[in-house]
Design an enzyme around this catalytic site. Structure first.
Site, PDB file in Angstrom:
ATOM      1  N   HIS A  22      10.651   1.212  11.991  1.00 51.00           N
ATOM      2  CA  HIS A  22       9.605   2.228  12.118  1.00 51.00           C
ATOM      3  C   HIS A  22       9.114   2.133  13.557  1.00 51.00           C
ATOM      4  CE1 HIS A  22       6.122   4.698  10.527  1.00 51.00           C
ATOM      5  NE2 HIS A  22       5.762   4.404  11.769  1.00 51.00           N
ATOM      6  N   ASP A  36      12.758  10.030   3.998  1.00 53.66           N
ATOM      7  CA  ASP A  36      11.420   9.441   4.065  1.00 53.66           C
ATOM      8  C   ASP A  36      10.496  10.114   3.050  1.00 53.66           C
ATOM      9  OD1 ASP A  36       9.387   7.713   4.838  1.00 53.66           O
ATOM     10  OD2 ASP A  36       8.797   8.898   6.590  1.00 53.66           O
ATOM     11  N   LYS A  46      13.581  -4.370   7.251  1.00 49.06           N
ATOM     12  CA  LYS A  46      12.768  -3.308   7.844  1.00 49.06           C
ATOM     13  C   LYS A  46      11.674  -3.884   8.722  1.00 49.06           C
ATOM     14  CE  LYS A  46      10.988   0.868   8.348  1.00 49.06           C
ATOM     15  NZ  LYS A  46      10.778   1.902   7.328  1.00 49.06           N
ATOM     16  N   HIS A  83      11.071   6.274  -0.312  1.00 43.94           N
ATOM     17  CA  HIS A  83      10.029   5.484  -0.972  1.00 43.94           C
ATOM     18  C   HIS A  83       9.979   5.903  -2.442  1.00 43.94           C
ATOM     19  CE1 HIS A  83       8.228   4.118   2.895  1.00 43.94           C
ATOM     20  NE2 HIS A  83       8.704   5.278   3.320  1.00 43.94           N
ATOM     21  N   LEU A  84      10.236   4.955  -3.329  1.00 48.43           N
ATOM     22  CA  LEU A  84      10.185   5.237  -4.766  1.00 48.43           C
ATOM     23  C   LEU A  84       8.893   4.762  -5.415  1.00 48.43           C
ATOM     24  CD1 LEU A  84      13.838   4.347  -5.868  1.00 48.43           C
ATOM     25  CD2 LEU A  84      12.888   6.590  -5.266  1.00 48.43           C
ATOM     26  N   HIS A 122      13.514   7.889  10.827  1.00 52.31           N
ATOM     27  CA  HIS A 122      12.695   9.106  10.875  1.00 52.31           C
ATOM     28  C   HIS A 122      12.251   9.450  12.300  1.00 52.31           C
ATOM     29  CE1 HIS A 122       9.603   6.048  10.815  1.00 52.31           C
ATOM     30  NE2 HIS A 122       9.585   5.909   9.500  1.00 52.31           N
ATOM     31  N   HIS A 167      16.786   6.557   3.525  1.00 48.93           N
ATOM     32  CA  HIS A 167      15.388   6.128   3.702  1.00 48.93           C
ATOM     33  C   HIS A 167      14.526   6.852   2.679  1.00 48.93           C
ATOM     34  CE1 HIS A 167      11.793   5.157   6.481  1.00 48.93           C
ATOM     35  NE2 HIS A 167      11.308   5.690   5.366  1.00 48.93           N
ATOM     36  N   LEU A 197       3.730  10.064   8.730  1.00 50.49           N
ATOM     37  CA  LEU A 197       3.894   9.181   9.883  1.00 50.49           C
ATOM     38  C   LEU A 197       5.355   8.770   9.979  1.00 50.49           C
ATOM     39  CD1 LEU A 197       0.692   6.951   9.605  1.00 50.49           C
ATOM     40  CD2 LEU A 197       1.180   8.664  11.354  1.00 50.49           C
TER      41      LEU A 197
END
Length: 347
Positions: free
Chosen positions: A137, A248, A100, A16-17, A175, A14, A220
């Site tokens: 999520h 995350d 997702k 984020h790029l 997460h 998991h 979050l």
């Protein structure tokens, strides 16, 4: 206690790029340690279909450092309009590994997310049929629900129902931040697993709020009380294949974090495995780190483990105070502080 720790190369399930000018920086950081990563699709606009996923994948591959074999594993962003055909096409692509579920408004760039889980039942049915994983999520977004309770309420109101309705669907509760989530995953079938971040293992809400508000701890789902942190540490170091690494890591430019209304997200990719090693060492559980970081995730996704290795050395170093982020800067978690483990770089 050994001063060196060699592991099969881990994966990040998991991350984020982001996109555009920041990709050379974010991709280099993840590729330094991880063989593969599950790439979050919450761009603007989001990655809704296989064609968009492929375009994003090509941008990531183009941003890899020279000689890197890092493999991005792509994810679709579910919306109220996602169709079973979208799912089947994505699965057939070979490079989309999951879809997702973002409840609308739950986190960064989730405004296009799902407004009612019932609306995606046809898509979930198709996912169960073709063997595509659902990533969740797990927070409700109603204004009357306390931000610290949103995960537990989501389990009770939504996740139990999804798991019961689609028993063959593989679900990753992403997460997780509470003992309630740990209990749910442990009691669920073998088709339910969870990722845990390094920052939720190392920190609790006191670190964010006591002695001043520290915006770089704001994420979050939000950091919870110490008892939940302990439950996460218990789960991560238990050896259970239901729990595995997902950073995350979520970069925002410095000005967007240090702000009267700052963004949610912690940037950990620059030293992710080093941070996890600290958490596991606190529990005298370094022998469990390889399973959590390198074995459990591939097994759940039905992929082979990586065959090459990395080595961590017990060697203190100071984290950078900032890192390049396109033309801006990002402040990493633990900026300017001492880290106890260092990834050994091979020439």
């Amino acid at each position: 206690m050994s001063d060196r720790l060699t592991l099969l190369r881990p994966d990040d399930w998991h991350i984020h790029l982001r996109d555009g000018a920041v990709l050379p920086h974010t991709v280099a950081d993840v590729a330094r340690t991880f063989g593969r990563a599950i790439i979050m699709p919450n761009l603007v606009p989001p990655v809704r279909n296989a064609q968009q996923a492929d375009a994003y994948r090509q941008r990531i591959l183009a941003a890899r450092p020279a000689g890197s074999r890092f493999e991005p594993l792509m994810v679709l962003y579910l919306t109220d309009q996602t169709t079973p055909e979208d799912i089947r096409t994505a699965k057939a692509s070979g490079f989309v590994h999951a879809a997702k579920l973002y409840p609308a408004g739950a986190t960064t760039n989730s405004d296009s997310g799902v407004t009612s889980i019932d609306k995606i039942f046809p898509a979930l049915e198709a996912m169960a049929e073709v063997g595509m994983l659902l990533l969740v999520h797990g927070e409700v977004t109603r204004g009357e629900i306390d931000v610290f309770d949103r995960e537990k309420v989501f389990i009770d109101e939504h996740l139990r129902r999804v798991v019961e309705r689609f028993p063959t669907l593989k679900v990753v509760f992403e997460h997780i931040t509470t003992g309630d989530a740990v209990q749910f995953v442990n009691e669920a079938s073998a088709n339910v697993a969870a990722t845990i971040t390094a920052h939720h293992l190392l920190y609790n809400r006191n670190h964010m709020l006591v002695g001043g508000i520290r915006p770089h701890f704001y994420c979050l789902p939000i950091l919870k009380r110490n008892t939940h942190q302990v439950a996460l540490l218990d789960a991560a170091t238990s050896g259970s294949g239901k729990f595995f690494l997902g950073t995350d890591s979520a970069p925002h430019a410095q000005h967007a974090k240090e702000n009267a209304c700052g963004c949610a997200g912690c940037y950990t990719a620059y030293a992710a495995i080093e941070l996890y090693a600290e958490a596991f060492e606190q529990r005298n559980a370094l022998d469990k780190l390889e399973g959590f970081a390198s074995l459990h995730g591939p097994a759940f996704y039905g992929l082979p483990a990586n065959q090459d290795t990395i080595t961590l050395v017990r060697d203190e170093w100071t984290a950078p105070t900032s890192l390049p982020f396109g033309e801006l800067t990002v402040i990493p978690l633990r900026a300017g502080e001492t880290l106890r483990w260092r990834l050994e770089e091979h020439a």
